[in-house]
Design a protein around this motif. Structure first.
Motif, PDB file in Angstrom:
ATOM      1  N   PRO A 112       0.958  -1.247   0.047  1.00 39.10           N
ATOM      2  CA  PRO A 112       0.058  -0.135  -0.049  1.00 39.10           C
ATOM      3  C   PRO A 112       0.901   1.233   0.006  1.00 39.10           C
ATOM      4  O   PRO A 112       0.241   2.651  -0.636  1.00 39.10           O
ATOM      5  CB  PRO A 112      -0.739  -0.179   1.282  1.00 39.10           C
ATOM      6  CG  PRO A 112      -0.514  -1.341   2.184  1.00 39.10           C
ATOM      7  CD  PRO A 112       0.533  -1.984   1.239  1.00 39.10           C
ATOM      8  N   SER A 113       2.161   1.276   0.662  1.00 40.70           N
ATOM      9  CA  SER A 113       2.821   2.397   0.821  1.00 40.70           C
ATOM     10  C   SER A 113       4.170   2.294   0.781  1.00 40.70           C
ATOM     11  O   SER A 113       4.674   0.921   1.022  1.00 40.70           O
ATOM     12  CB  SER A 113       2.418   3.167   1.665  1.00 40.70           C
ATOM     13  OG  SER A 113       2.947   2.831   2.980  1.00 40.70           O
ATOM     14  N   ASP A 114       5.346   3.095   0.543  1.00 43.78           N
ATOM     15  CA  ASP A 114       6.699   2.656   0.840  1.00 43.78           C
ATOM     16  C   ASP A 114       7.080   2.492   2.266  1.00 43.78           C
ATOM     17  O   ASP A 114       8.109   2.209   2.610  1.00 43.78           O
ATOM     18  CB  ASP A 114       7.481   3.733   0.307  1.00 43.78           C
ATOM     19  CG  ASP A 114       6.959   4.901   0.875  1.00 43.78           C
ATOM     20  OD1 ASP A 114       7.716   6.215   0.087  1.00 43.78           O
ATOM     21  OD2 ASP A 114       6.478   5.250   1.740  1.00 43.78           O
ATOM     22  N   ARG A 115       6.063   2.476   3.184  1.00 43.84           N
ATOM     23  CA  ARG A 115       6.363   2.123   4.642  1.00 43.84           C
ATOM     24  C   ARG A 115       6.197   0.750   4.754  1.00 43.84           C
ATOM     25  O   ARG A 115       6.529  -0.058   5.574  1.00 43.84           O
ATOM     26  CB  ARG A 115       5.221   2.565   5.556  1.00 43.84           C
ATOM     27  CG  ARG A 115       5.048   4.162   5.572  1.00 43.84           C
ATOM     28  CD  ARG A 115       4.132   4.575   6.603  1.00 43.84           C
ATOM     29  NE  ARG A 115       2.844   4.263   6.232  1.00 43.84           N
ATOM     30  CZ  ARG A 115       2.025   3.379   6.976  1.00 43.84           C
ATOM     31  NH1 ARG A 115       2.634   2.619   7.941  1.00 43.84           N
ATOM     32  NH2 ARG A 115       0.662   3.026   6.521  1.00 43.84           N
ATOM     33  N   PHE A 116       5.825  -0.067   3.839  1.00 42.90           N
ATOM     34  CA  PHE A 116       5.812  -1.457   3.697  1.00 42.90           C
ATOM     35  C   PHE A 116       6.921  -1.962   2.872  1.00 42.90           C
ATOM     36  O   PHE A 116       7.182  -1.824   1.732  1.00 42.90           O
ATOM     37  CB  PHE A 116       4.514  -2.164   2.929  1.00 42.90           C
ATOM     38  CG  PHE A 116       3.095  -2.049   3.934  1.00 42.90           C
ATOM     39  CD1 PHE A 116       2.600  -0.768   4.123  1.00 42.90           C
ATOM     40  CD2 PHE A 116       2.646  -2.945   4.431  1.00 42.90           C
ATOM     41  CE1 PHE A 116       1.422  -0.448   4.913  1.00 42.90           C
ATOM     42  CE2 PHE A 116       1.403  -2.979   5.254  1.00 42.90           C
ATOM     43  CZ  PHE A 116       1.029  -1.482   5.493  1.00 42.90           C
ATOM     44  N   PHE A 117       7.621  -3.041   3.481  1.00 46.02           N
ATOM     45  CA  PHE A 117       8.836  -3.706   2.941  1.00 46.02           C
ATOM     46  C   PHE A 117       8.827  -5.249   3.046  1.00 46.02           C
ATOM     47  O   PHE A 117       8.593  -5.556   4.148  1.00 46.02           O
ATOM     48  CB  PHE A 117      10.133  -2.873   3.437  1.00 46.02           C
ATOM     49  CG  PHE A 117      11.310  -3.766   3.139  1.00 46.02           C
ATOM     50  CD1 PHE A 117      11.758  -4.387   3.816  1.00 46.02           C
ATOM     51  CD2 PHE A 117      11.932  -3.411   1.607  1.00 46.02           C
ATOM     52  CE1 PHE A 117      13.147  -5.061   3.371  1.00 46.02           C
ATOM     53  CE2 PHE A 117      12.933  -4.110   1.120  1.00 46.02           C
ATOM     54  CZ  PHE A 117      13.640  -4.867   2.242  1.00 46.02           C
TER      55      PHE A 117
END
Lengths: 111, 115
Positions: free
Chosen positions: B61-66
């Motif tokens: 969903p966003s660049d906070r997820f890796f």
């Protein structure tokens, strides 16, 4: 927006009744799977259907894939309390690297 | 083990905290998937690995997820600076290989609650 729409969302029936749940889409899928999920657990695969018009039976459960591979149905005969759970359909992307899930049908079978 | 193992089963995080969720797939399974399941919804695709290669991360969903799977077995999903909307069950699934006849085996999931 869900690619796959399931109906009904909720179903509460008495033990021994028959039922059908539906999974519909405007998209064509390479294959379609049905899962059952119980609270606090991950979905468990019930069946995979691949060919348009295909019918598969698993004891009291009958699964059908639509001729155009856009829809599917699950029919349960003589439902039992052990059938209670969330039934999910999932359509495969062309390269099978992901499945698109419907929102599920929550079935409750009362003794 | 015989199945897909996920840990922790439950995680409560304060908003802004980083979390790491672990998945141990079935031994020898080539394909590994992460899904997010919000309350009352079906699972939604996050990312897919074939061995150690992340071939599809279009659902993050966003660049906070890796997510990573450095040795082609265990995978970790990391969420940085968690937000309330990240609250969900995170499901991991594995499959022997990619293809129509290989259904997923799901783990029991990690229920993340962000407060």
């Amino acid at each position: 927006t869900q690619l796959l729409e399931q109906s009904p969302q909720f179903l509460s029936i008495q033990e021994g009744e028959n039922l059908t749940v539906y999974c519909n889409s405007s998209s064509v899928f390479s294959s379609l799977q049905w899962y059952r999920q119980e609270p606090g657990e991950g979905p468990v695969l019930l069946v995979t259907v691949v060919t348009g018009g295909e019918v598969k039976k698993l004891k009291r459960l009958t699964f059908q894939f639509g001729d155009a591979r856009k829809d599917s149905s699950l029919h349960i005969t003589a439902a039992q309390p052990g059938d209670t759970g969330l039934y999910l359909c999932a359509g495969a992307a062309n390269n099978f690297n992901k499945f698109y899930f419907g929102s599920g049908t929550k079935l409750n079978v009362k003794p | 083990g015989a199945g897909v193992s996920q840990s922790p089963r439950y995680k409560v995080a304060k908003r802004g905290q980083d979390v790491a969720l672990r998945c141990d797939p079935i031994s020898g399974h080539v394909s590994l998937f992460w899904y997010q399941q919000a309350l009352g919804q079906g699972p939604e695709f996050l990312t897919y690995f074939q061995n150690e290669a992340q071939l599809d991360k279009s659902g993050l969903p966003s660049d906070r997820f890796f997510a990573e799977r450095p040795e082609g077995s265990v995978s970790t999903l990391k969420i940085q600076r968690t937000q309330q909307e990240d609250s969900a069950v995170y499901l991991c699934a594995s499959s022997p290989r990619q293809g129509e006849n290989y259904g997923y085996t799901f783990g029991s999931g990690t229920r993340l609650t962000v407060v």
